[in-house]
Design an enzyme around this catalytic site. Structure first.
Site, PDB file in Angstrom:
ATOM      1  N   ASN A 132       0.870  -1.175   0.000  1.00 36.30           N
ATOM      2  CA  ASN A 132       0.000   0.000   0.000  1.00 36.30           C
ATOM      3  C   ASN A 132       0.907   1.225   0.000  1.00 36.30           C
ATOM      4  O   ASN A 132       1.477   1.584   1.028  1.00 36.30           O
ATOM      5  CB  ASN A 132      -0.908  -0.024   1.241  1.00 36.30           C
ATOM      6  CG  ASN A 132      -1.811   1.203   1.302  1.00 36.30           C
ATOM      7  OD1 ASN A 132      -1.850   2.000   0.364  1.00 36.30           O
ATOM      8  ND2 ASN A 132      -2.535   1.344   2.399  1.00 36.30           N
ATOM      9  N   TRP A 133       1.026   1.829  -1.169  1.00 32.27           N
ATOM     10  CA  TRP A 133       1.949   2.971  -1.303  1.00 32.27           C
ATOM     11  C   TRP A 133       1.372   4.248  -0.688  1.00 32.27           C
ATOM     12  O   TRP A 133       2.079   5.244  -0.571  1.00 32.27           O
ATOM     13  CB  TRP A 133       2.272   3.212  -2.775  1.00 32.27           C
ATOM     14  CG  TRP A 133       3.188   2.178  -3.381  1.00 32.27           C
ATOM     15  CD1 TRP A 133       3.726   1.083  -2.743  1.00 32.27           C
ATOM     16  CD2 TRP A 133       3.678   2.132  -4.726  1.00 32.27           C
ATOM     17  NE1 TRP A 133       4.509   0.371  -3.613  1.00 32.27           N
ATOM     18  CE2 TRP A 133       4.509   0.998  -4.846  1.00 32.27           C
ATOM     19  CE3 TRP A 133       3.500   2.947  -5.849  1.00 32.27           C
ATOM     20  CZ2 TRP A 133       5.150   0.654  -6.031  1.00 32.27           C
ATOM     21  CZ3 TRP A 133       4.133   2.600  -7.033  1.00 32.27           C
ATOM     22  CH2 TRP A 133       4.958   1.468  -7.117  1.00 32.27           C
ATOM     23  N   LYS A 134       0.073   4.228  -0.351  1.00 30.92           N
ATOM     24  CA  LYS A 134      -0.583   5.406   0.234  1.00 30.92           C
ATOM     25  C   LYS A 134      -0.339   6.638  -0.663  1.00 30.92           C
ATOM     26  O   LYS A 134      -0.259   6.490  -1.890  1.00 30.92           O
ATOM     27  CB  LYS A 134      -0.110   5.611   1.675  1.00 30.92           C
ATOM     28  CG  LYS A 134      -0.263   4.319   2.506  1.00 30.92           C
ATOM     29  CD  LYS A 134      -0.063   4.487   3.979  1.00 30.92           C
ATOM     30  CE  LYS A 134      -0.251   3.138   4.675  1.00 30.92           C
ATOM     31  NZ  LYS A 134      -0.196   3.207   6.120  1.00 30.92           N
ATOM     32  N   HIS A 139      -9.652   1.085   4.742  1.00 29.17           N
ATOM     33  CA  HIS A 139      -8.409   1.338   5.476  1.00 29.17           C
ATOM     34  C   HIS A 139      -8.703   2.329   6.608  1.00 29.17           C
ATOM     35  O   HIS A 139      -9.517   3.249   6.435  1.00 29.17           O
ATOM     36  CB  HIS A 139      -7.343   1.901   4.528  1.00 29.17           C
ATOM     37  CG  HIS A 139      -5.968   1.818   5.110  1.00 29.17           C
ATOM     38  ND1 HIS A 139      -5.534   2.685   6.098  1.00 29.17           N
ATOM     39  CD2 HIS A 139      -4.957   0.963   4.887  1.00 29.17           C
ATOM     40  CE1 HIS A 139      -4.300   2.349   6.451  1.00 29.17           C
ATOM     41  NE2 HIS A 139      -3.923   1.310   5.729  1.00 29.17           N
ATOM     42  N   GLU A 174      -7.049   4.700   7.522  1.00 31.09           N
ATOM     43  CA  GLU A 174      -6.725   6.066   7.101  1.00 31.09           C
ATOM     44  C   GLU A 174      -7.847   6.683   6.268  1.00 31.09           C
ATOM     45  O   GLU A 174      -7.786   7.874   5.914  1.00 31.09           O
ATOM     46  CB  GLU A 174      -5.384   6.064   6.342  1.00 31.09           C
ATOM     47  CG  GLU A 174      -4.221   5.823   7.306  1.00 31.09           C
ATOM     48  CD  GLU A 174      -2.961   5.276   6.659  1.00 31.09           C
ATOM     49  OE1 GLU A 174      -2.848   5.300   5.428  1.00 31.09           O
ATOM     50  OE2 GLU A 174      -2.092   4.792   7.418  1.00 31.09           O
ATOM     51  N   GLU A 182      -5.521  -4.950  10.361  1.00 29.55           N
ATOM     52  CA  GLU A 182      -4.542  -3.890  10.591  1.00 29.55           C
ATOM     53  C   GLU A 182      -4.872  -3.162  11.893  1.00 29.55           C
ATOM     54  O   GLU A 182      -5.684  -2.217  11.886  1.00 29.55           O
ATOM     55  CB  GLU A 182      -4.580  -2.876   9.446  1.00 29.55           C
ATOM     56  CG  GLU A 182      -4.225  -3.455   8.093  1.00 29.55           C
ATOM     57  CD  GLU A 182      -3.617  -2.398   7.176  1.00 29.55           C
ATOM     58  OE1 GLU A 182      -2.576  -2.671   6.590  1.00 29.55           O
ATOM     59  OE2 GLU A 182      -4.185  -1.286   7.063  1.00 29.55           O
ATOM     60  N   GLY A 232       2.293   2.361  10.851  1.00 33.29           N
ATOM     61  CA  GLY A 232       3.228   3.479  10.723  1.00 33.29           C
ATOM     62  C   GLY A 232       3.905   3.859  12.030  1.00 33.29           C
ATOM     63  O   GLY A 232       4.528   4.912  12.136  1.00 33.29           O
ATOM     64  N   SER A 237       3.345  -2.094  10.340  1.00 37.07           N
ATOM     65  CA  SER A 237       4.793  -2.121  10.555  1.00 37.07           C
ATOM     66  C   SER A 237       5.443  -3.457  10.166  1.00 37.07           C
ATOM     67  O   SER A 237       6.369  -3.919  10.828  1.00 37.07           O
ATOM     68  CB  SER A 237       5.127  -1.757  12.008  1.00 37.07           C
ATOM     69  OG  SER A 237       4.667  -0.452  12.302  1.00 37.07           O
ATOM     70  N   GLY A 254       2.838  -1.018   4.315  1.00 39.00           N
ATOM     71  CA  GLY A 254       2.905   0.405   3.986  1.00 39.00           C
ATOM     72  C   GLY A 254       4.340   0.836   3.748  1.00 39.00           C
ATOM     73  O   GLY A 254       4.915   0.599   2.683  1.00 39.00           O
ATOM     74  N   GLY A 255       4.954   1.454   4.745  1.00 38.07           N
ATOM     75  CA  GLY A 255       6.285   2.054   4.609  1.00 38.07           C
ATOM     76  C   GLY A 255       7.322   1.165   3.932  1.00 38.07           C
ATOM     77  O   GLY A 255       8.027   1.609   3.009  1.00 38.07           O
TER      78      GLY A 255
HETATM   79  P1  13P Z   1       2.935   0.497   7.720  1.00 39.08           P
HETATM   80  O1  13P Z   1       3.465  -0.795   7.136  1.00 39.08           O
HETATM   81  O2  13P Z   1       3.665   1.696   7.272  1.00 39.08           O
HETATM   82  O3  13P Z   1       2.794   0.384   9.213  1.00 39.08           O
HETATM   83  O4  13P Z   1       1.436   0.652   7.150  1.00 39.08           O
HETATM   84  C1  13P Z   1       0.566  -0.406   7.224  1.00 39.08           C
HETATM   85  C2  13P Z   1      -0.628  -0.099   6.426  1.00 39.08           C
HETATM   86  O5  13P Z   1      -1.384   0.799   6.756  1.00 39.08           O
HETATM   87  C3  13P Z   1      -0.842  -0.854   5.195  1.00 39.08           C
HETATM   88  O6  13P Z   1      -2.093  -0.601   4.651  1.00 39.08           O
END
Ligand code: 13P
Length: 253
Positions: free
Chosen positions: A9-11, A97, A99, A169, A175, A215, A236-237
């Site tokens: 997930n590149w956000k 998500h 977010e 999640e 994050g 994470s 994510g990251g």
């Molecule tokens: P991180 O891997 O940066 O914690 O993000 C997880 C996430 O929200 C994937 O959708």
């Protein structure tokens, strides 16, 4: 068949050029993957077509949108519909998500409507669920997640339920660098499978892919993926770093 999945997930990250380079670096010279492994890149909307054409020849790699709107079409300025995603050949879409749930106030009912539209257009939803820190501290995470599943998914027939991907999640792990322990992830995944089993039967629950997000990095992926009910990760990251994400794909084995 239950698939093993590494989903990136590149956000809201990368420029067009960075996105192209990242995708090329990860997919070029990639090792042969087992038939039941899927790698999914949830890229920003403006890069969907570029990304889809880059992975068109590689069956294990797929592109996802990060969101879609819960109405079919109409006067919704700035929104993107499931029909639009379908029309450009997108096969997966993240739904719910945290977010989006938290800052945009997306409700379980709206997410159910998105899921229906995605299925109508043949797009696999990657449904996110997970509790905030206060709920975890109160020890009520199971009933919180069960309610998310019931309100957004339990209207689906078994045939559709088994096709979607559920991403657990926990919000406190996103994050933050604070991954859920493998035991915490396994316990929730086993609980989700039990909830699905009660509603849809054990066979359907066993077929559904449950992935963990929060994470995930190359250094903890192996241990997480060894857990019996963890079928992969939504990353994510670490998915923005080619070598990290390649190592996470490799950890699916
Ligand atoms: P991180 O891997 O940066 O914690 O993000 C997880 C996430 O929200 C994937 O959708």
């Amino acid at each position: 068949m239950r698939k093993k999945i590494a989903a990136a997930n590149w956000k809201m990250n990368t420029t067009f050029q960075e996105a192209e380079n990242l995708l090329r670096t990860i997919t070029q010279n990639s090792p042969l993957l087992d038939a039941n492994i899927q790698v999914v890149f949830a890229v920003p909307f403006p890069y969907l077509q570029m990304a889809s054409s880059m992975v068109a020849e590689t069956p294990h790699y797929n592109i996802a949108a990060q969101n879609c709107y819960h109405q079919k079409s109409g006067a919704y300025t700035g929104e993107v519909s499931a029909a639009m995603l379908h029309s450009i050949g997108v096969h997966y879409c993240i739904v719910g998500h945290s977010e989006r749930r938290v800052p945009f106030g997306e409700s379980n009912e709206q997410l159910a409507a998105k899921i229906n539209l995605l299925f109508e257009y043949g797009i696999v939803p990657i449904f996110c669920c997970g509790e905030p820190l206060l709920i975890r501290e109160a020890g009520t995470e199971n009933s919180f997640v069960e309610n998310q599943l019931k309100e957004s998914l339990f209207h689906l027939p078994a045939t559709q339920l088994a096709q979607l991907i559920i991403a657990y999640e926990p919000i406190w792990a996103i994050g933050t660098g604070k991954t859920a322990t493998t035991d915490q992830a396994q316990a929730m995944h086993a609980f989700i499978r039990t909830v699905l089993g009660k509603k849809y039967g054990t066979a359907v629950a066993e077929e559904t892919s449950l992935i963990y997000g929060g994470s995930v990095k190359a250094s903890n992926a192996n241990e997480l993926f060894d857990a019996a009910d963890v079928d992969g990760a939504l990353v994510g990251g670490a998915s923005l770093q080619a070598e990290e994400f390649k190592a996470i794909i490799a950890a699916l084995k």
